[in-house]
Design an enzyme around this catalytic site. Structure first.
Site, PDB file in Angstrom:
ATOM      1  N   TYR A  52       0.823  -1.210   0.000  1.00 59.52           N
ATOM      2  CA  TYR A  52       0.000   0.000   0.000  1.00 59.52           C
ATOM      3  C   TYR A  52       0.853   1.253   0.000  1.00 59.52           C
ATOM      4  O   TYR A  52       0.491   2.261  -0.576  1.00 59.52           O
ATOM      5  CB  TYR A  52      -0.950  -0.001   1.196  1.00 59.52           C
ATOM      6  CG  TYR A  52      -2.096   0.955   1.058  1.00 59.52           C
ATOM      7  CD1 TYR A  52      -2.860   0.985  -0.106  1.00 59.52           C
ATOM      8  CD2 TYR A  52      -2.433   1.836   2.080  1.00 59.52           C
ATOM      9  CE1 TYR A  52      -3.924   1.870  -0.243  1.00 59.52           C
ATOM     10  CE2 TYR A  52      -3.493   2.707   1.954  1.00 59.52           C
ATOM     11  CZ  TYR A  52      -4.233   2.724   0.794  1.00 59.52           C
ATOM     12  OH  TYR A  52      -5.280   3.594   0.657  1.00 59.52           O
ATOM     13  N   SER A 151     -15.616  -0.680  -9.920  1.00 62.33           N
ATOM     14  CA  SER A 151     -15.344  -0.753  -8.485  1.00 62.33           C
ATOM     15  C   SER A 151     -16.424   0.022  -7.737  1.00 62.33           C
ATOM     16  O   SER A 151     -17.205   0.773  -8.335  1.00 62.33           O
ATOM     17  CB  SER A 151     -13.971  -0.153  -8.175  1.00 62.33           C
ATOM     18  OG  SER A 151     -13.989   1.255  -8.406  1.00 62.33           O
ATOM     19  N   ARG A 173     -12.701  -3.649 -17.884  1.00 62.99           N
ATOM     20  CA  ARG A 173     -12.043  -4.724 -18.619  1.00 62.99           C
ATOM     21  C   ARG A 173     -12.976  -5.891 -18.897  1.00 62.99           C
ATOM     22  O   ARG A 173     -12.536  -6.899 -19.453  1.00 62.99           O
ATOM     23  CB  ARG A 173     -10.824  -5.214 -17.829  1.00 62.99           C
ATOM     24  CG  ARG A 173      -9.794  -4.112 -17.611  1.00 62.99           C
ATOM     25  CD  ARG A 173      -8.506  -4.633 -17.039  1.00 62.99           C
ATOM     26  NE  ARG A 173      -7.549  -3.554 -16.847  1.00 62.99           N
ATOM     27  CZ  ARG A 173      -6.267  -3.726 -16.535  1.00 62.99           C
ATOM     28  NH1 ARG A 173      -5.795  -4.949 -16.364  1.00 62.99           N
ATOM     29  NH2 ARG A 173      -5.465  -2.693 -16.373  1.00 62.99           N
TER      30      ARG A 173
END
Length: 330
Positions: A52, A151, A173
């Site tokens: 991260y 998302s 995608r």
């Protein structure tokens, strides 16, 4: 109490373990919260993997930044919460069935809110709203482009943009998510792996180069968005799903003056005024009550089955969030 910890970075299913500890007791101005639902976000998984890149994390550590719980004990001097209150903990380390929180870090959940949806209210929708309002001055009719549009953040961006009259080009995608994004209000959806052709596809879809791009992936995908925006446009990167450093071509940054900015919600909370935080939370509560923030839930697993939950969260082709439930309420 039970909580998930990791003692070293690595694949979540390999390094996460569940430990038992004595039930903690709240101290002065503290409350004890039994968690009902906990969120699993990409940032949690990247943090466990050590990818991260935010700040060094002291190990062992407990992940989790979104939760919904019920106060079941209060310490001395607590004035604004009582046993039985539903709360949305602020901070982190929430993959546990029991939390001790300062009462100011346990704001009340909206009255009547669905517990799962309330647990998801702050992180992804808050990021989406601030990406649209705090980065670039946008007016009705302006175009933006985003990747990872299927998302949860991406879908919230679409819904908020639609309400403001801002038009969106959305890069995904998978063909099977196009219909859901159109239902959310997407103006254009492009199925692409983010290759060299993306810039032309975006400009054709919008009729003109967008002034803002939102990047959740990093790596070469950042550069593809930079090539798609207008001269002196802005790319805001808020994620790194690829795990790669962001790459932007010199021709875009030097000769077209495309700006690259970063956004991290945790940092926004560290620097925002109390008034800004109150305004954001009021806005999110209103949108939750109106059903705008509704998020699809693919599955919810008891904390005892955290490895099953992490395996599910890592699968491709999901169309909803994976959540954890507190064992005491499962």
């Amino acid at each position: 109490m039970k909580k998930a910890i990791f003692r070293r970075h690595g694949a979540p299913t390999e390094v996460i373990e569940l430990v038992d500890e004595p039930d903690p007791q709240p101290g002065p101005k503290e409350v004890r919260v039994r968690t009902r639902f906990m969120t699993i976000n990409p940032a949690d998984l990247l943090s466990i993997e050590g990818r991260y890149g935010a700040e060094p994390m002291d190990l062992p550590a407990t992940p989790g930044v979104g939760a919904y719980g019920i106060v079941d004990a209060v310490g001395p001097e607590v004035t604004r919460l009582a046993v039985g209150d539903a709360v949305l903990p602020v901070g982190g380390g929430f993959w546990a069935d029991t939390l001790i929180l300062h009462e100011r870090m346990a704001p009340k959940a909206p009255v009547g809110a669905d517990p799962q949806q309330a647990a998801l209210m702050r992180a992804n929708p808050g990021t989406a709203w601030l990406l649209l309002t705090d980065m670039v001055a946008l007016s009705e009719g302006d175009w933006i482009v985003q990747n990872a549009a299927n998302s949860n953040v991406g879908r919230m961006v679409i819904r908020f943009a639609r309400e403001r009259g801002i038009r969106t080009v959305n890069v995904v995608r998978r063909d099977d998510v196009v219909g859901a994004l159109k239902d959310d209000g997407a103006d254009a959806v492009i199925v692409s792996d983010g290759g060299d052709e993306l810039a032309q596809s975006v400009r054709e879809a919008a009729g003109a180069p967008p002034k803002l791009a939102l990047d959740a992936i990093g790596g070469a995908s950042t550069g593809a968005l930079a090539a798609a925006v207008a001269d002196r446009g802005t790319v805001v990167t808020y994620g790194l799903l690829s795990g790669e450093d962001h790459r932007v071509a010199a021709r875009d940054m030097v000769f077209r003056d495309v700006r690259l900015r970063g956004f991290w919600l945790f940092d926004w909370y560290r620097t925002a005024t109390p008034e800004k935080m109150r305004d954001l939370h009021t806005f999110l509560e209103d949108k939750l009550a109106a059903g705008v923030l509704h998020t699809e839930i693919d599955a919810a697993y008891p904390l005892d089955r955290i490895h099953d939950a992490l395996s599910h969260a890592a699968r491709g082709g999901r169309n909803g969030k994976i959540m954890l439930t507190g064992d005491k309420d499962a």
